[in-house]
Design an enzyme around this catalytic site. Structure first.
Site, PDB file in Angstrom:
ATOM      1  CB  ALA A  23      15.169  37.578 125.665  1.00 39.93           C
ATOM      2  CG  LEU A  79       9.145  46.750 116.873  1.00 41.78           C
ATOM      3  CD1 LEU A  79       8.575  46.934 115.415  1.00 41.78           C
ATOM      4  CD2 LEU A  79       9.951  47.853 116.999  1.00 41.78           C
ATOM      5  CG  HIS A  84       2.893  43.534 117.657  1.00 41.67           C
ATOM      6  ND1 HIS A  84       2.601  42.636 119.002  1.00 41.67           N
ATOM      7  CD2 HIS A  84       4.065  44.258 118.298  1.00 41.67           C
ATOM      8  CE1 HIS A  84       3.509  43.014 119.910  1.00 41.67           C
ATOM      9  NE2 HIS A  84       4.152  43.780 119.413  1.00 41.67           N
ATOM     10  CE  LYS A 102       2.332  39.512 125.771  1.00 40.74           C
ATOM     11  NZ  LYS A 102       2.847  40.621 126.709  1.00 40.74           N
ATOM     12  NE  ARG A 172       3.246  54.417 132.588  1.00 38.42           N
ATOM     13  CZ  ARG A 172       4.617  54.268 132.737  1.00 38.42           C
ATOM     14  NH1 ARG A 172       5.046  53.053 133.123  1.00 38.42           N
ATOM     15  NH2 ARG A 172       5.310  55.317 132.798  1.00 38.42           N
ATOM     16  CG  ASP A 184       1.888  43.210 129.679  1.00 35.01           C
ATOM     17  OD1 ASP A 184       2.655  42.575 128.691  1.00 35.01           O
ATOM     18  OD2 ASP A 184       2.361  43.705 130.756  1.00 35.01           O
TER      19      ASP A 184
HETATM   20  N1  LIG Z   1       6.662  36.774 125.276  1.00 33.88           N
HETATM   21  C1  LIG Z   1       6.809  37.299 126.538  1.00 33.88           C
HETATM   22  O1  LIG Z   1       7.200  36.876 127.373  1.00 33.88           O
HETATM   23  C2  LIG Z   1       7.024  39.005 126.304  1.00 33.88           C
HETATM   24  C3  LIG Z   1       7.711  39.540 127.509  1.00 33.88           C
HETATM   25  C4  LIG Z   1       7.920  40.989 127.503  1.00 33.88           C
HETATM   26  C5  LIG Z   1       7.264  41.614 126.280  1.00 33.88           C
HETATM   27  N2  LIG Z   1       6.755  41.067 125.358  1.00 33.88           N
HETATM   28  C6  LIG Z   1       6.017  41.647 124.303  1.00 33.88           C
HETATM   29  O2  LIG Z   1       7.246  42.254 123.226  1.00 33.88           O
HETATM   30  C7  LIG Z   1       6.927  43.423 122.905  1.00 33.88           C
HETATM   31  C8  LIG Z   1       7.988  44.654 123.449  1.00 33.88           C
HETATM   32  O3  LIG Z   1       8.031  44.555 124.911  1.00 33.88           O
HETATM   33  P1  LIG Z   1       9.414  45.139 125.364  1.00 33.88           P
HETATM   34  O4  LIG Z   1       9.211  44.718 126.984  1.00 33.88           O
HETATM   35  O5  LIG Z   1      10.456  44.504 125.124  1.00 33.88           O
HETATM   36  O6  LIG Z   1       9.295  46.830 125.282  1.00 33.88           O
HETATM   37  P2  LIG Z   1      10.454  47.849 125.126  1.00 33.88           P
HETATM   38  O7  LIG Z   1       9.964  49.051 125.490  1.00 33.88           O
HETATM   39  O8  LIG Z   1      11.456  47.436 126.217  1.00 33.88           O
HETATM   40  O9  LIG Z   1      11.215  47.257 123.885  1.00 33.88           O
HETATM   41  C9  LIG Z   1      10.497  48.220 122.556  1.00 33.88           C
HETATM   42  C10 LIG Z   1      11.591  48.334 121.589  1.00 33.88           C
HETATM   43  O10 LIG Z   1      11.216  48.797 120.428  1.00 33.88           O
HETATM   44  C11 LIG Z   1      12.047  49.727 120.047  1.00 33.88           C
HETATM   45  N3  LIG Z   1      11.343  50.577 119.167  1.00 33.88           N
HETATM   46  C12 LIG Z   1      10.118  51.538 119.036  1.00 33.88           C
HETATM   47  N4  LIG Z   1       9.836  51.759 117.846  1.00 33.88           N
HETATM   48  C13 LIG Z   1      10.676  51.504 116.934  1.00 33.88           C
HETATM   49  C14 LIG Z   1      10.767  51.731 115.541  1.00 33.88           C
HETATM   50  N5  LIG Z   1      10.076  52.391 114.861  1.00 33.88           N
HETATM   51  N6  LIG Z   1      11.759  51.034 114.872  1.00 33.88           N
HETATM   52  C15 LIG Z   1      12.798  50.222 115.617  1.00 33.88           C
HETATM   53  N7  LIG Z   1      12.480  50.128 117.042  1.00 33.88           N
HETATM   54  C16 LIG Z   1      11.546  50.677 117.775  1.00 33.88           C
HETATM   55  C17 LIG Z   1      12.245  50.630 121.225  1.00 33.88           C
HETATM   56  O11 LIG Z   1      13.276  51.638 121.222  1.00 33.88           O
HETATM   57  C18 LIG Z   1      12.499  49.446 122.429  1.00 33.88           C
HETATM   58  O12 LIG Z   1      13.902  49.377 122.620  1.00 33.88           O
HETATM   59  C19 LIG Z   1       5.330  43.844 123.309  1.00 33.88           C
HETATM   60  O13 LIG Z   1       4.665  43.572 122.351  1.00 33.88           O
HETATM   61  C20 LIG Z   1       5.325  42.949 124.549  1.00 33.88           C
HETATM   62  O14 LIG Z   1       3.835  42.806 124.713  1.00 33.88           O
HETATM   63  C21 LIG Z   1       6.462  39.858 125.461  1.00 33.88           C
END
Ligand SMILES: NC(=O)c1ccc[n+]([C@@H]2O[C@H](COP(=O)([O-])OP(=O)(O)OC[C@H]3O[C@@H](n4cnc5c(N)ncnc54)[C@H](O)[C@@H]3O)[C@@H](O)[C@H]2O)c1
Length: 362
Positions: A23, A79, A84, A102, A172, A184
């Site tokens: 997104a 990530l 972070h 976040k 988790r 979260d």
């Molecule tokens: N603001 C919002 O509304 C909102 C919504 C959802 C998630 N989030 C936050 O966004 C972050 C990601 O959440 P998500 O749901 O997208 O998780 P996700 O698991 O879907 O995505 C994380 C991505 O990071 C990649 N990754 C992991 N280690 C890596 C590395 N060393 N180098 C490169 N890529 C790597 C993974 O392959 C994965 O595609 C979290 O911190 C979550 O709290 C925020």
């Protein structure tokens, strides 16, 4: 060196294109003042799909490759939570502006180090508190300022799911996520409370957390049977309940859950009680209409007013628009992550209280 407000398009790389990073990538690609120059993800299929869809020229794997690349002014970090802090600090030290998802960090020490790094580098560090950008929240901001609801004394704030434990396994794991439902969903709910109340300091927290459903295999899916294989890590909480005391005497009842054998109130619920009136924000299942109710006496009798406000606008396009505007403003010191640090400090106090079983001070 990163571009300042006078040069060409802002060159952005998105690091992590899973659920929310994709997104971010779409929102940056759609911004007229941005060139999405690179994206990185550890999973090849994921990064290739987003890059192909958006025509991104450079597709990288690990986040370190982005920081080693030339021609990047800002990064967007989506990530797992434990990454972070290290990625943000490294990016700031490389002179890049940072939009970090976040929660800012999994510990207060890390969050402080991130803010310090932003100040030392003189770069923007922002966290997407996207819900506060919603039209219904903007309405509440205006309404609480004028005409107001009298002295505000109590807030009920929650996000309660019946079976909504995050899908990706790292959510988790305490080591990778720093916590469960609270870390979260809690940042968004807490942000709305503090934002709408004018950023009062939180003085104390008294809390309990539970992880009973997650460890029992419940709560993973709204439609499927419980997962009971016992092979998956689940060492975080699925429910957190806290009582906060704010500066000025306002109290907050705060409850966050990923799972519970109870009504599925997916999304944020906020009730703000004042002496002359009250307001409620409740966007059940991400509804964008009918999300606000105002309670006050009209003609001497209790009335419920339902303003026709638009609850849209809390997406990542708004986040990206404001992040780019912060960079372009040149007022980088005003965007150093300290607002997100304050949320991290409160969530940390909630966890500390739950651990010691007593009220703690911030
Ligand atoms: N603001 C919002 O509304 C909102 C919504 C959802 C998630 N989030 C936050 O966004 C972050 C990601 O959440 P998500 O749901 O997208 O998780 P996700 O698991 O879907 O995505 C994380 C991505 O990071 C990649 N990754 C992991 N280690 C890596 C590395 N060393 N180098 C490169 N890529 C790597 C993974 O392959 C994965 O595609 C979290 O911190 C979550 O709290 C925020």
């Amino acid at each position: 060196m990163p571009l300042t407000s006078s040069s060409g398009p802002l060159r952005v790389a998105v690091i992590g294109v899973g659920g929310v990073g994709a997104a971010h990538a779409h929102a940056f690609a759609a911004h007229p003042d941005v060139e999405l120059v690179a994206l990185a993800d550890a999973v090849p299929g994921r990064r290739d799909a987003v890059a192909a869809e958006l025509g991104v020229p450079r597709v990288l794997g690990d986040w370190r490759e982005v920081l080693a690349a030339d021609g990047v002014d800002a990064v967007s970090i989506a990530l797992p939570n434990a990454l972070h802090a290290p990625v943000t600090i490294a990016a700031l030290e490389a002179g890049l502006h940072v939009l970090c998802e976040k929660p800012l960090a999994t510990t207060v020490a890390d969050a402080r180090a991130m803010v310090d790094a932003a100040r030392t580098a003189g770069r923007v560090l922002e966290v997407p508190f996207n819900h506060r950008k919603r039209g219904d929240v903007a309405f509440l901001e205006r309404y609480l300022a004028d005409p107001g609801i009298g002295e505000i004394y109590h807030v009920r704030a929650s996000w309660r799911r019946r079976a909504g434990i995050a899908a990706a396994g790292w959510f988790r794991s305490r080591e990778l996520a720093g916590g469960g439902a609270l870390i979260d969903l809690g940042p968004h709910v807490l942000d709305l409370v503090l934002h709408l109340l004018g950023e009062p300091a939180v003085r104390t927290a008294s809390a309990a957390v539970h992880g009973r459903l997650g460890t029992a295999g419940y709560g993973r899916s709204r439609s499927a049977a419980p997962v009971r294989d016992g092979h998956d890590v689940f060492d975080v909480e699925d429910l957190a309940s806290a009582f906060l005391r704010l500066d000025g005497g306002v109290s907050v009842q705060f409850e966050i859950s990923w799972a519970g054998h109870a009504a599925d109130d997916e999304d944020i619920s906020l009730e703000i009680l004042g002496v002359d009136g009250g307001v409620r924000l409740f966007s059940r299942w991400y509804a964008t209409e009918g999300t606000v109710e105002v309670f006050r006496d009209v003609g001497g009798v209790p009335a419920v007013i339902r303003p026709a406000v638009d609850g849209r606008g809390g997406d990542h396009h708004s986040v990206v628009r404001d992040f780019v505007a912060a960079i372009r403003s040149g007022a980088w010191a005003e965007h150093d992550g300290s607002l997100a640090l304050r949320r991290t400090e409160v969530l940390d106090a909630v966890y500390r209280s739950a651990t010691v079983g007593a009220e703690v001070e911030l």
